[in-house]
Design a protein around this motif. Sequence first.
Motif, PDB file in Angstrom:
ATOM      1  N   PHE A  38      -1.341   8.897   8.811  1.00  0.00           N
ATOM      2  CA  PHE A  38      -0.347   9.246   7.795  1.00  0.00           C
ATOM      3  C   PHE A  38       0.963   9.624   8.476  1.00  0.00           C
ATOM      4  N   GLN A  39       2.029   9.533   7.711  1.00  0.00           N
ATOM      5  CA  GLN A  39       3.344   9.963   8.191  1.00  0.00           C
ATOM      6  C   GLN A  39       4.004  10.969   7.258  1.00  0.00           C
ATOM      7  N   THR A  40       3.535  11.056   6.033  1.00  0.00           N
ATOM      8  CA  THR A  40       4.129  11.957   5.060  1.00  0.00           C
ATOM      9  C   THR A  40       3.030  12.758   4.362  1.00  0.00           C
ATOM     10  N   GLN A  43       1.175  10.561   1.885  1.00  0.00           N
ATOM     11  CA  GLN A  43       0.253   9.619   2.510  1.00  0.00           C
ATOM     12  C   GLN A  43      -1.058  10.300   2.884  1.00  0.00           C
ATOM     13  N   VAL A  46      -3.044  10.919  -0.378  1.00  0.00           N
ATOM     14  CA  VAL A  46      -3.649   9.677  -0.862  1.00  0.00           C
ATOM     15  C   VAL A  46      -4.849   9.296   0.009  1.00  0.00           C
ATOM     16  N   ALA A  47      -4.668   9.335   1.328  1.00  0.00           N
ATOM     17  CA  ALA A  47      -5.736   8.949   2.243  1.00  0.00           C
ATOM     18  C   ALA A  47      -6.953   9.853   2.099  1.00  0.00           C
ATOM     19  N   ASN A  60      -8.257   3.916   6.862  1.00  0.00           N
ATOM     20  CA  ASN A  60      -7.114   3.543   7.700  1.00  0.00           C
ATOM     21  C   ASN A  60      -6.849   2.042   7.683  1.00  0.00           C
ATOM     22  N   THR A  63      -4.943   1.739   3.952  1.00  0.00           N
ATOM     23  CA  THR A  63      -3.705   2.444   3.604  1.00  0.00           C
ATOM     24  C   THR A  63      -2.400   1.773   4.031  1.00  0.00           C
ATOM     25  N   PHE A  67       0.375   2.006   1.283  1.00  0.00           N
ATOM     26  CA  PHE A  67       1.602   2.784   1.468  1.00  0.00           C
ATOM     27  C   PHE A  67       2.844   1.903   1.367  1.00  0.00           C
ATOM     28  N   SER A  68       2.720   0.667   1.808  1.00  0.00           N
ATOM     29  CA  SER A  68       3.852  -0.260   1.713  1.00  0.00           C
ATOM     30  C   SER A  68       4.155  -0.600   0.258  1.00  0.00           C
ATOM     31  N   PRO A  71       5.349   3.478  -1.858  1.00  0.00           N
ATOM     32  CA  PRO A  71       5.864   4.369  -0.803  1.00  0.00           C
ATOM     33  C   PRO A  71       6.131   5.803  -1.242  1.00  0.00           C
ATOM     34  N   ASP A  72       6.120   6.065  -2.547  1.00  0.00           N
ATOM     35  CA  ASP A  72       6.412   7.421  -3.007  1.00  0.00           C
ATOM     36  C   ASP A  72       5.655   7.710  -4.293  1.00  0.00           C
TER      37      ASP A  72
END
Length: 224
Positions: A38-40, A43, A46-47, A60, A63, A67-68, A71-72
């Motif tokens: 994850f980066q946010t 994310q 959700v994961a 993994n 996602t 995520f693409s 994105p929000d």
Amino acid sequence: MDKAVEKQTAGRMSRRRALLLLERLEALYPDAQCALHFQTPLQLLVATILSAQCTDLRVNQVTPDLFSRYPDAPSLAAADPVELEDLIRSTGFFRNKAKNLIGCARALVERHTGEVPQRMEELVALPGVGRKTANVILGNIFATPGMVVDTHVKRLAGRFGWTRESDPVRIEKDLCRLLPEERWTQTSHVLILHGRALCKAPIPHCSRCPVVDLCPRIGVGRSH
């Protein structure tokens, strides 16, 4: 010895033994961390919802496309359920997970301006979010100690004699009482790794376990 004093002494001994075992595990897994990518905060949220009854490896794999595409929180809140289900199908229970993801995203938009909240009571009020997921978010995003009780933590805590409970919430309370608050998040990480590597269900690999001498089931427990 007075029974109350004896009980307190036993409790202190249990804490010392637990900390010794935890320190050995931390040395064994010095790089233990959340296995989800994850980066946010969104994310990771959700994961973690997707990881229920599913391996982190599979999540993994799913996602990046997810995520693409979303994105929000607003984009996820407006997701077509069938399209979302198709993206997460391989994680299992995909219909219920899709419903929870969309509901969670909508709640984030409506209640929190699209941002992931930082308080336990606000997190568990989101669709699909229980204490386990909330503690993952708190400990790995907001640096708020959280004791994550998944299937591995539940199994190892029982084997180590850290709890006699079977309910995850009660196990969480027992571990939080037993261990220092600043160790809660990392405790979850190392127990999960040890559970995956050696202390497996249904049969642990005790003959290959570097901390077996401290395990009440086989080692130190027999002499106390």
